[in-house]
Design an enzyme around this catalytic site. Structure first.
Site, PDB file in Angstrom:
ATOM      1  N   HIS A 130       0.812  -1.264   0.070  1.00  0.00           N
ATOM      2  CA  HIS A 130      -0.020  -0.053  -0.042  1.00  0.00           C
ATOM      3  C   HIS A 130       0.939   1.198  -0.094  1.00  0.00           C
ATOM      4  CE1 HIS A 130      -3.765   2.054   1.569  1.00  0.00           C
ATOM      5  NE2 HIS A 130      -2.985   2.872   1.979  1.00  0.00           N
ATOM      6  N   CYS A 173      -3.818   9.974   4.564  1.00  0.00           N
ATOM      7  CA  CYS A 173      -4.275   9.546   6.145  1.00  0.00           C
ATOM      8  C   CYS A 173      -4.584  10.932   6.827  1.00  0.00           C
ATOM      9  CB  CYS A 173      -3.495   8.546   6.806  1.00  0.00           C
ATOM     10  SG  CYS A 173      -4.034   8.314   8.291  1.00  0.00           S
TER      11      CYS A 173
END
Ligand code: HMG
Ligand code: MG
Length: 312
Positions: free
Chosen positions: A208, A241
């Protein structure tokens, strides 16, 4: 160059990792249209949202509605993020079949992201994963900060291995190894993967990569060379994020597919249809999508910013 992989599994994270970090509110119906178009492009795993606290991440507050409204393609898995038992309750109520639990390889980041140390997160997730498996749900595990932490700096590969093994012990079918803030580089990636492969089969690993410093595609190639065939990506390069300062978009799915197509590696995804899916969400954003393939083929033609809704 020898790539011991002929087919790649892609987990599309744009509707979750991408949209969680956007300042604008994307209407529920636009999210549904976006996810539907992603499925039409041939993607088989599409992260549809997150049952996290709406106070922490308001962008994901409508996940139950989004999930309910998506016309479910029987060949597509639509996982959602679940941080605790309350999140699992919400997922079960919504009829979700597949969840992702998420922890990190560094305590400081984990505290900021889910208000738990790594050990606390495993105490929290053990009953969540057990109940999810009892409900016949698929459970995926994420490890954030596997290549560096915005608060602690370097992260030891041994730490990543330890967390990955603990996630697999909880019954995760796959562990996604996250470069949350996009600091990893190819030799480091091969070092971490080499350590993981001593204990964990490649079939249980996915990478990822965030593309914060432009290394995501190079890191993908390094992982492919090591036999890794699972990659997370977000269409158009949406993402980040909210609890990792400076974290920007994921590896753009179009850039990944373009490279894999030209290398003769199978993905089952239509690049044209994927571009069409990104073009559904692009007009709602307050910035152009950063994906390079998308920019190359749509520059000047997308009405970027023309439908921006209220900025929070
Ligand atoms: P907390 O404040 O410690 O939780 O947050 P709490 O249990 O004390 O609850 C506080 C309030 O939230 C309560 O409501 C709970 O009911 C509510 P109040 O009584 O104040 O009205 N609450 C919830 N509401 C809805 N759904 C829930 C839920 N849980 C509690 N599931 C918590 C702890 C884990 C909830 C919070 O920290 C949280 O939601 N964090 C999520 C942050 C997040 O989503 N980050 C982004 C995803 S991770 C990521 O992007 C990385 C990844 O892409 C990989 C990579 O790139 O590295 C996956
Ligand atoms: Mg991420």
């Amino acid at each position: 160059m020898r790539i011991p992989v002929d087919t790649v599994r892609i987990t599309e994270v744009g509707p979750r990792d991408g949209l969680q970090n956007e300042k604008v509110v994307i209407p529920t119906e636009a999210k549904v249209a976006y996810i539907t178009a992603l499925a039409d492009s041939g993607l088989r795993v599409i992260e549809a949202g997150a049952f996290v606290s709406p106070k922490w991440v308001p962008q994901m507050a409508d996940t139950a509605e989004v999930y309910r409204e998506i016309p479910k393609d029987p060949g597509v898995d639509y996982p959602v993020l679940v941080p605790n038992m309350k999140g699992l309750d919400r997922a079960i109520e919504a009829g979700v079949k597949s969840i992702s639990i998420f922890t990190a390889a560094s305590d400081t980041f984990n505290k900021r992201n889910i208000n738990m140390t790594i050990d606390e997160s495993f105490a929290n997730y053990a009953p969540v994963a057990a109940r999810a498996r009892h409900e016949d749900m698929r459970v995926r595990g994420y490890i954030s900060t596997a290549f560096g932490c915005p608060y602690e700096g370097d992260v030891a590969p041994e730490r990543v291995l330890e967390v990955a093994a603990r996630l697999l012990d909880l019954g995760c079918y796959e562990v996604s190894v996250g470069d949350t803030i996009g600091v990893g580089t190819p030799m480091q990636v091969q070092g971490v993967i080499g350590m993981l492969l001593q204990v964990i089969p490649a079939s249980k690993l996915a990478m990822h990569f965030h593309d914060t410093r432009g290394t995501a595609l190079a890191n993908t190639l390094a992982a492919l060379e090591m036999g890794i065939a699972g990659f997370d990506a977000s269409s158009g390069g949406l993402g980040g994020c909210p609890y990792a300062p400076g974290a920007s978009g994921n590896l753009a799915t179009e850039d990944l597919i373009y490279m894999l197509d030209r290398m003769g590696i199978e993905t089952g995804v239509s690049l044209d249809r994927l571009v069409a899916a990104s073009s559904i969400v692009a007009p709602y954003l307050d910035h152009p999508l950063p994906g390079r393939y998308l920019q190359a083929c749509t520059k000047g033609t997308l009405p970027v910013g023309t439908k921006t809704t209220a900025v929070q």
